[in-house]
Design a protein around this motif. Structure first.
Motif, PDB file in Angstrom:
ATOM      1  N   VAL A  81       0.835  -1.199   0.000  1.00  0.00           N
ATOM      2  CA  VAL A  81       0.000   0.000   0.000  1.00  0.00           C
ATOM      3  C   VAL A  81       0.870   1.249   0.000  1.00  0.00           C
ATOM      4  N   ILE A  82       0.649   2.091  -1.002  1.00  0.00           N
ATOM      5  CA  ILE A  82       1.325   3.392  -1.067  1.00  0.00           C
ATOM      6  C   ILE A  82       0.272   4.462  -0.866  1.00  0.00           C
ATOM      7  N   ALA A  83       0.384   5.200   0.229  1.00  0.00           N
ATOM      8  CA  ALA A  83      -0.556   6.280   0.505  1.00  0.00           C
ATOM      9  C   ALA A  83      -0.188   7.485  -0.350  1.00  0.00           C
ATOM     10  N   VAL A  84      -1.189   8.038  -1.016  1.00  0.00           N
ATOM     11  CA  VAL A  84      -0.980   9.220  -1.862  1.00  0.00           C
ATOM     12  C   VAL A  84      -1.737  10.375  -1.207  1.00  0.00           C
ATOM     13  N   VAL A 101       1.270   1.192   6.157  1.00  0.00           N
ATOM     14  CA  VAL A 101       1.472   1.491   4.738  1.00  0.00           C
ATOM     15  C   VAL A 101       2.936   1.231   4.378  1.00  0.00           C
ATOM     16  N   ASN A 102       3.157   0.826   3.148  1.00  0.00           N
ATOM     17  CA  ASN A 102       4.515   0.504   2.703  1.00  0.00           C
ATOM     18  C   ASN A 102       5.247   1.698   2.138  1.00  0.00           C
ATOM     19  N   GLY A 103       4.513   2.728   1.779  1.00  0.00           N
ATOM     20  CA  GLY A 103       5.140   3.924   1.222  1.00  0.00           C
ATOM     21  C   GLY A 103       4.190   5.097   1.301  1.00  0.00           C
ATOM     22  N   ILE A 104       4.763   6.294   1.233  1.00  0.00           N
ATOM     23  CA  ILE A 104       3.970   7.520   1.237  1.00  0.00           C
ATOM     24  C   ILE A 104       4.559   8.473   0.205  1.00  0.00           C
ATOM     25  N   VAL A 105       3.709   8.978  -0.675  1.00  0.00           N
ATOM     26  CA  VAL A 105       4.150   9.967  -1.655  1.00  0.00           C
ATOM     27  C   VAL A 105       3.184  11.140  -1.649  1.00  0.00           C
ATOM     28  N   HIS A 106       3.686  12.297  -2.015  1.00  0.00           N
ATOM     29  CA  HIS A 106       2.873  13.502  -2.077  1.00  0.00           C
ATOM     30  C   HIS A 106       2.390  13.700  -3.505  1.00  0.00           C
ATOM     31  N   LYS A 107       1.144  14.093  -3.651  1.00  0.00           N
ATOM     32  CA  LYS A 107       0.572  14.267  -4.987  1.00  0.00           C
ATOM     33  C   LYS A 107       1.369  15.257  -5.826  1.00  0.00           C
ATOM     34  N   LEU A 108       1.955  16.250  -5.181  1.00  0.00           N
ATOM     35  CA  LEU A 108       2.697  17.272  -5.917  1.00  0.00           C
ATOM     36  C   LEU A 108       4.085  16.806  -6.347  1.00  0.00           C
ATOM     37  N   SER A 124      11.502  -4.056  -1.997  1.00  0.00           N
ATOM     38  CA  SER A 124      12.041  -4.013  -0.637  1.00  0.00           C
ATOM     39  C   SER A 124      11.002  -3.725   0.427  1.00  0.00           C
ATOM     40  N   ASP A 125       9.735  -3.775   0.073  1.00  0.00           N
ATOM     41  CA  ASP A 125       8.641  -3.653   1.029  1.00  0.00           C
ATOM     42  C   ASP A 125       8.318  -2.225   1.443  1.00  0.00           C
ATOM     43  N   CYS A 126       9.259  -1.284   1.311  1.00  0.00           N
ATOM     44  CA  CYS A 126       8.954   0.063   1.788  1.00  0.00           C
ATOM     45  C   CYS A 126       9.561   1.136   0.905  1.00  0.00           C
ATOM     46  N   TYR A 127       8.936   2.321   0.951  1.00  0.00           N
ATOM     47  CA  TYR A 127       9.494   3.490   0.296  1.00  0.00           C
ATOM     48  C   TYR A 127       9.159   4.714   1.144  1.00  0.00           C
ATOM     49  N   PHE A 128      10.158   5.183   1.901  1.00  0.00           N
ATOM     50  CA  PHE A 128       9.986   6.347   2.750  1.00  0.00           C
ATOM     51  C   PHE A 128      11.062   7.374   2.398  1.00  0.00           C
ATOM     52  N   PRO A 129      10.707   8.407   1.636  1.00  0.00           N
ATOM     53  CA  PRO A 129      11.680   9.429   1.253  1.00  0.00           C
ATOM     54  C   PRO A 129      12.160  10.216   2.476  1.00  0.00           C
ATOM     55  N   PRO A 130      13.188  11.052   2.312  1.00  0.00           N
ATOM     56  CA  PRO A 130      13.796  11.751   3.456  1.00  0.00           C
ATOM     57  C   PRO A 130      12.813  12.520   4.337  1.00  0.00           C
ATOM     58  N   ASN A 131      11.800  13.156   3.746  1.00  0.00           N
ATOM     59  CA  ASN A 131      10.859  13.915   4.577  1.00  0.00           C
ATOM     60  C   ASN A 131      10.047  13.006   5.493  1.00  0.00           C
ATOM     61  N   LEU A 175      25.421  -7.848   0.908  1.00  0.00           N
ATOM     62  CA  LEU A 175      25.518  -8.899   1.921  1.00  0.00           C
ATOM     63  C   LEU A 175      26.061 -10.203   1.355  1.00  0.00           C
ATOM     64  N   LYS A 176      26.211 -10.240   0.011  1.00  0.00           N
ATOM     65  CA  LYS A 176      26.675 -11.430  -0.701  1.00  0.00           C
ATOM     66  C   LYS A 176      25.713 -12.599  -0.494  1.00  0.00           C
ATOM     67  N   VAL A 177      24.418 -12.266  -0.613  1.00  0.00           N
ATOM     68  CA  VAL A 177      23.374 -13.284  -0.491  1.00  0.00           C
ATOM     69  C   VAL A 177      22.377 -13.102  -1.627  1.00  0.00           C
ATOM     70  N   THR A 178      21.463 -14.061  -1.762  1.00  0.00           N
ATOM     71  CA  THR A 178      20.429 -13.954  -2.790  1.00  0.00           C
ATOM     72  C   THR A 178      19.370 -12.942  -2.365  1.00  0.00           C
ATOM     73  N   LEU A 179      18.538 -12.536  -3.331  1.00  0.00           N
ATOM     74  CA  LEU A 179      17.444 -11.609  -3.048  1.00  0.00           C
ATOM     75  C   LEU A 179      16.494 -12.194  -2.004  1.00  0.00           C
ATOM     76  N   ALA A 180      16.151 -13.471  -2.161  1.00  0.00           N
ATOM     77  CA  ALA A 180      15.237 -14.119  -1.217  1.00  0.00           C
ATOM     78  C   ALA A 180      15.821 -14.145   0.194  1.00  0.00           C
ATOM     79  N   THR A 181      17.133 -14.387   0.285  1.00  0.00           N
ATOM     80  CA  THR A 181      17.783 -14.425   1.597  1.00  0.00           C
ATOM     81  C   THR A 181      17.793 -13.052   2.247  1.00  0.00           C
ATOM     82  N   ALA A 182      18.043 -12.018   1.448  1.00  0.00           N
ATOM     83  CA  ALA A 182      18.046 -10.651   1.980  1.00  0.00           C
ATOM     84  C   ALA A 182      16.673 -10.273   2.521  1.00  0.00           C
ATOM     85  N   GLU A 183      15.626 -10.685   1.809  1.00  0.00           N
ATOM     86  CA  GLU A 183      14.264 -10.412   2.273  1.00  0.00           C
ATOM     87  C   GLU A 183      13.973 -11.177   3.559  1.00  0.00           C
TER      88      GLU A 183
END
Length: 211
Positions: A81-84, A101-108, A124-131, A175-183
């Motif tokens: 879920v990405i909240a807009v 929520v997995n991420g938040i973005v601003h409409k602007l 990677s399950d999440c997206y949280f920008p610097p703000n 980490l020198k691992v597979t994508l599944a292992t990192a998750e």
């Protein structure tokens, strides 16, 4: 999961949905685009079509993002879920983060930011920008206090990478691992710390001086 993404657009303004749909339809990574303009349509789509990501307007005429998050938690599907939002209030952002929520973005911020958020949460399950990270850091008291637990150097590296906005795909070779292992490492880290989502994990890291 297929590399192609099914997206549900949830907004009570038809023009906004049509704009997002027109832009998303040009992306090769998108397999299907569904729409919902109210709570009833949202529930129907969630129950009948395969959805990987929901772009969720947090304010609809007959409901709001927090209420719909409760519906999502109870559904057989567990889409990202990405909240807009067009609002900047820290209170609302914190409530959304705690709701999972997995991420938040601003409409602007524009379509490129939305597309980046979609691709990142799928990797990677999440997206949280610097703000958003700044809001987490400034409001640590709003998260439950969790006793510090000893973390390995690798676990601390994962936390720092997540805070830097890196995807699990980017973290894996470090980490020198597979994508599944990192998750798997990320999920185990949440369980070890005792939090429900990545926002809680970042709050823990800030509170304990890891970030």
């Amino acid at each position: 999961m297929s590399n192609k993404i099914g997206v549900l657009l949830v907004d009570d303004e038809a023009m906004v949905r049509q704009g997002f749909k027109a832009l998303l339809s040009t992306e090769n990574s998108i397999k299907a685009i569904y729409e919902a303009g109210n709570a009833s349509e949202f529930k129907k789509q969630l129950a009948t079509v395969p959805i990987d990501v929901i772009l969720l307007d947090i304010r609809l005429k007959d409901t709001n993002g927090l209420e719909l998050m409760e519906v999502i938690k109870k559904s057989a599907q567990q889409p990202k879920v990405i909240a807009v939002t067009g609002l900047d209030g820290a209170e609302m952002i914190i409530n959304l983060l705690k709701a999972g929520v997995n991420g938040i973005v601003h409409k602007l911020d524009g379509f490129d930011e939305v597309l980046k958020a979609i691709k990142t949460v799928m990797l990677s399950d999440c997206y949280f920008p610097p703000n958003i990270l700044k809001i987490i850091q400034d409001n640590l008291h709003r998260w439950e206090k969790i006793h510090s637990v000893p973390l390995t150097a690798q676990e601390k590296d994962i936390l720092r990478a997540l805070a830097d906005g890196q995807t699990t795909k980017e973290i894996a070779p470090q980490l020198k691992v597979t994508l599944a292992t990192a998750e798997t490492y990320r999920i185990r880290l949440m369980r070890k710390v005792g939090v429900q989502n990545t926002a809680g994990l970042l709050a823990y890291a800030f509170r304990n001086g890891i970030l």
